[in-house]
Design a protein around this motif. Structure first.
Motif, PDB file in Angstrom:
ATOM      1  N   CYS A   7       0.811  -1.215   0.000  1.00  0.00           N
ATOM      2  CA  CYS A   7       0.000   0.000   0.000  1.00  0.00           C
ATOM      3  C   CYS A   7       0.845   1.266   0.000  1.00  0.00           C
ATOM      4  N   ALA A   8       0.280   2.321  -0.582  1.00  0.00           N
ATOM      5  CA  ALA A   8       0.953   3.616  -0.619  1.00  0.00           C
ATOM      6  C   ALA A   8       1.256   4.064   0.794  1.00  0.00           C
ATOM      7  N   GLY A   9       2.439   4.629   0.963  1.00  0.00           N
ATOM      8  CA  GLY A   9       2.841   5.110   2.270  1.00  0.00           C
ATOM      9  C   GLY A   9       3.542   4.063   3.103  1.00  0.00           C
ATOM     10  N   VAL A  10       3.611   2.813   2.605  1.00  0.00           N
ATOM     11  CA  VAL A  10       4.277   1.727   3.315  1.00  0.00           C
ATOM     12  C   VAL A  10       5.526   1.353   2.537  1.00  0.00           C
ATOM     13  N   ALA A  11       6.604   1.033   3.228  1.00  0.00           N
ATOM     14  CA  ALA A  11       7.875   0.737   2.569  1.00  0.00           C
ATOM     15  C   ALA A  11       7.741  -0.453   1.632  1.00  0.00           C
ATOM     16  N   LEU A  12       8.510  -0.434   0.559  1.00  0.00           N
ATOM     17  CA  LEU A  12       8.553  -1.512  -0.409  1.00  0.00           C
ATOM     18  C   LEU A  12       9.047  -2.777   0.266  1.00  0.00           C
ATOM     19  N   ALA A  13       8.323  -3.896   0.075  1.00  0.00           N
ATOM     20  CA  ALA A  13       8.724  -5.171   0.672  1.00  0.00           C
ATOM     21  C   ALA A  13       9.677  -5.898  -0.261  1.00  0.00           C
ATOM     22  N   VAL A  14      10.712  -6.499   0.291  1.00  0.00           N
ATOM     23  CA  VAL A  14      11.714  -7.199  -0.504  1.00  0.00           C
ATOM     24  C   VAL A  14      11.999  -8.553   0.116  1.00  0.00           C
ATOM     25  N   ASP A  15      12.667  -9.402  -0.650  1.00  0.00           N
ATOM     26  CA  ASP A  15      13.052 -10.720  -0.178  1.00  0.00           C
ATOM     27  C   ASP A  15      14.501 -10.664   0.301  1.00  0.00           C
ATOM     28  N   CYS A  16      14.707 -10.614   1.601  1.00  0.00           N
ATOM     29  CA  CYS A  16      16.051 -10.476   2.156  1.00  0.00           C
ATOM     30  C   CYS A  16      16.898 -11.730   1.959  1.00  0.00           C
ATOM     31  N   ASP A  18      17.144 -13.461  -0.961  1.00  0.00           N
ATOM     32  CA  ASP A  18      17.270 -13.753  -2.397  1.00  0.00           C
ATOM     33  C   ASP A  18      18.719 -13.883  -2.857  1.00  0.00           C
ATOM     34  N   GLY A  19      19.658 -13.758  -1.919  1.00  0.00           N
ATOM     35  CA  GLY A  19      21.070 -13.851  -2.283  1.00  0.00           C
ATOM     36  C   GLY A  19      21.646 -12.535  -2.761  1.00  0.00           C
ATOM     37  N   ASN A  20      20.803 -11.507  -2.826  1.00  0.00           N
ATOM     38  CA  ASN A  20      21.240 -10.186  -3.282  1.00  0.00           C
ATOM     39  C   ASN A  20      20.879  -9.112  -2.263  1.00  0.00           C
ATOM     40  N   ASN A  21      20.744  -9.528  -1.019  1.00  0.00           N
ATOM     41  CA  ASN A  21      20.411  -8.593   0.069  1.00  0.00           C
ATOM     42  C   ASN A  21      19.098  -7.867  -0.193  1.00  0.00           C
ATOM     43  N   GLY A  22      18.225  -8.507  -0.983  1.00  0.00           N
ATOM     44  CA  GLY A  22      16.939  -7.890  -1.288  1.00  0.00           C
ATOM     45  C   GLY A  22      17.047  -6.669  -2.174  1.00  0.00           C
ATOM     46  N   GLY A  23      18.251  -6.448  -2.719  1.00  0.00           N
ATOM     47  CA  GLY A  23      18.471  -5.252  -3.531  1.00  0.00           C
ATOM     48  C   GLY A  23      18.753  -4.017  -2.698  1.00  0.00           C
ATOM     49  N   CYS A  24      18.834  -4.195  -1.384  1.00  0.00           N
ATOM     50  CA  CYS A  24      19.081  -3.058  -0.492  1.00  0.00           C
ATOM     51  C   CYS A  24      20.539  -2.633  -0.566  1.00  0.00           C
ATOM     52  N   SER A  25      20.759  -1.341  -0.525  1.00  0.00           N
ATOM     53  CA  SER A  25      22.136  -0.833  -0.569  1.00  0.00           C
ATOM     54  C   SER A  25      22.859  -1.072   0.752  1.00  0.00           C
ATOM     55  N   THR A  37      22.730   4.872  10.952  1.00  0.00           N
ATOM     56  CA  THR A  37      22.590   6.215  11.513  1.00  0.00           C
ATOM     57  C   THR A  37      23.143   7.253  10.538  1.00  0.00           C
ATOM     58  N   CYS A  38      22.452   8.384  10.426  1.00  0.00           N
ATOM     59  CA  CYS A  38      22.829   9.510   9.558  1.00  0.00           C
ATOM     60  C   CYS A  38      22.526   9.256   8.083  1.00  0.00           C
ATOM     61  N   TRP A  39      21.868   8.153   7.772  1.00  0.00           N
ATOM     62  CA  TRP A  39      21.457   7.847   6.404  1.00  0.00           C
ATOM     63  C   TRP A  39      19.939   7.712   6.352  1.00  0.00           C
ATOM     64  N   VAL A  40      19.363   7.959   5.158  1.00  0.00           N
ATOM     65  CA  VAL A  40      17.919   7.810   4.969  1.00  0.00           C
ATOM     66  C   VAL A  40      17.670   7.082   3.649  1.00  0.00           C
ATOM     67  N   LEU A  41      16.514   6.416   3.581  1.00  0.00           N
ATOM     68  CA  LEU A  41      16.115   5.756   2.339  1.00  0.00           C
ATOM     69  C   LEU A  41      15.657   6.783   1.313  1.00  0.00           C
ATOM     70  N   THR A  42      16.023   6.565   0.078  1.00  0.00           N
ATOM     71  CA  THR A  42      15.529   7.411  -1.011  1.00  0.00           C
ATOM     72  C   THR A  42      14.156   6.902  -1.438  1.00  0.00           C
ATOM     73  N   ASP A  43      13.594   7.529  -2.452  1.00  0.00           N
ATOM     74  CA  ASP A  43      12.226   7.216  -2.867  1.00  0.00           C
ATOM     75  C   ASP A  43      12.051   5.784  -3.359  1.00  0.00           C
ATOM     76  N   ASP A  44      13.141   5.119  -3.740  1.00  0.00           N
ATOM     77  CA  ASP A  44      12.978   3.738  -4.220  1.00  0.00           C
ATOM     78  C   ASP A  44      12.866   2.732  -3.085  1.00  0.00           C
ATOM     79  N   ASP A  45      12.985   3.201  -1.830  1.00  0.00           N
ATOM     80  CA  ASP A  45      12.884   2.359  -0.632  1.00  0.00           C
ATOM     81  C   ASP A  45      13.949   1.273  -0.574  1.00  0.00           C
ATOM     82  N   MET A  46      15.001   1.407  -1.361  1.00  0.00           N
ATOM     83  CA  MET A  46      16.049   0.395  -1.395  1.00  0.00           C
ATOM     84  C   MET A  46      17.449   0.993  -1.222  1.00  0.00           C
ATOM     85  N   THR A  47      17.587   2.242  -1.625  1.00  0.00           N
ATOM     86  CA  THR A  47      18.903   2.875  -1.632  1.00  0.00           C
ATOM     87  C   THR A  47      19.012   3.894  -0.506  1.00  0.00           C
TER      88      THR A  47
END
Length: 335
Positions: A7-16, A18-25, A37-47
């Motif tokens: 749903c809109a307003g909820v973070a993108l769900a990923v498969d942690c 999947d062998g690729n860290n879910g695509g998370c940076s 700490t001192c970092w924030v997610l960008t609009d793609d909810d992954m980076t």
């Protein structure tokens, strides 16, 4: 990689798993990407990127730099640029700063002729974080760029000014607000040795004398060369104008000559001094020259192709991978 949006307003769900860290940076926990700490997610909810104000970039013809607050990279074991001999220093604010010339420390560039820019890039590389003898964070690579404009319609750069050294600064993650620019200047010399600078502020030129001049790159960049596209002389007091160099070709009426088609540091030219009909006994003439800069490794640019001046032909070389600047200077002429 398995991804699905909820749903809109909820973070993108990923498969942690999947062998690729879910695509998370950075971290992937319970199906969502998380930032340190001192970092924030960008609009793609992954980076993740540093929080606003935590990291900044500066660009100028003198070089490029990145400054980060300690919390962005600590506890890194080392902080360098691509060339690991270029290490961070701590500035007066306690931040880590890495600076480099545009052709050092592993900096690379790409000329985008269709976008009228050249982009220089490097990376802040932080080694794995160590605490109490164990690794507590992964290595980090923060790529950063500086964009330089490739075309200027009306930029007047005086040789004595440091306009080209002024920083264009912005937050990491933001778009660069203004293009940076290189520094070129126009200088005059007393003779063809090009050893002694002519004092344009205090001396005058007698009509019929030979003028020796040069466009000079104040901060050369390895791999870039330039050529003089045009030079125009004007007497603003009477609105008169004369094309000294046009399409890289010097005007034979005033015995114009260009010593070298292109160079990384200095392109020299000469001509016979003159005045316009209607000019005063002593007149101040304005020189304005357009400079085209090219990638020295690119073929068929205006910097590498003979313009065919003897036949007064316009160059046929592609203007691709070239960009334009203007330099100006005033000289007093006397009959």
């Amino acid at each position: 990689m398995k991804l699905f949006a909820i749903c809109a307003g909820v973070a993108l769900a990923v498969d942690c798993n999947d062998g690729n860290n879910g695509g998370c940076s950075h971290s992937c926990k319970s199906g969502v990407c998380e930032c340190p700490t001192c970092w924030v997610l960008t609009d793609d909810d992954m980076t993740c990127q540093p929080e606003a104000g935590r990291a900044s970039i500066s660009c100028s013809s003198a070089g490029m730099s990145i400054s980060v607050e300690p919390c962005v990279v600590d506890p890194a074991s080392s902080i360098t640029l691509v060339d690991n001999t270029c290490a961070a220093v701590t500035d007066d604010d306690g931040n880590y700063k890495l600076a480099t010339a545009l052709d050092e420390c592993g900096t690379e560039y790409v000329v985008n002729a269709d976008q009228d820019n050249v982009v220089f890039s490097n990376k802040l590389i932080a080694g794995a974080g160590l605490r109490d003898g164990i690794i507590v964070s992964r290595p980090l690579a923060m790529a950063f760029e500086c964009e330089f404009s490739t075309y200027y319609e009306d930029v007047q750069l005086n040789y004595t000014a440091d306009a080209g050294l002024v920083d264009v600064s912005f937050d990491f993650g933001d778009e660069q607000p203004d293009a940076a620019f290189f520094s070129y200047g126009l200088e005059f010399y007393t003779d063809d040795s090009y050893d002694t600078v002519f004092d344009v502020e205090n001396d005058v030129v007698v009509v019929g004398n030979t003028i020796y001049a040069a466009i000079e790159n104040l901060v050369p960049v390895d791999g870039l060369v330039f050529t003089i596209e045009s030079c125009t002389i004007t007497d603003d007091s009477i609105g008169a104008e004369f094309a000294l160099i046009d399409g890289q070709c010097p005007n034979s009426i005033v015995s114009g000559a260009v010593d070298n088609l292109s160079d990384a540091e200095q392109v020299r030219f000469s001509f016979m001094s003159f005045l316009f009909p209607g000019s005063g006994e002593e007149s101040v003439l304005n020189f304005s020259c357009e400079v085209v800069v090219c990638d020295s490794s690119a073929a068929d640019t205006v910097c590498s192709t003979d313009p065919g001046c003897t036949a007064r032909k316009r160059r046929s070389a592609s203007a691709e991978e070239a960009y334009t600047f203007t330099a100006s200077k005033k000289v007093t002429f006397r009959k």
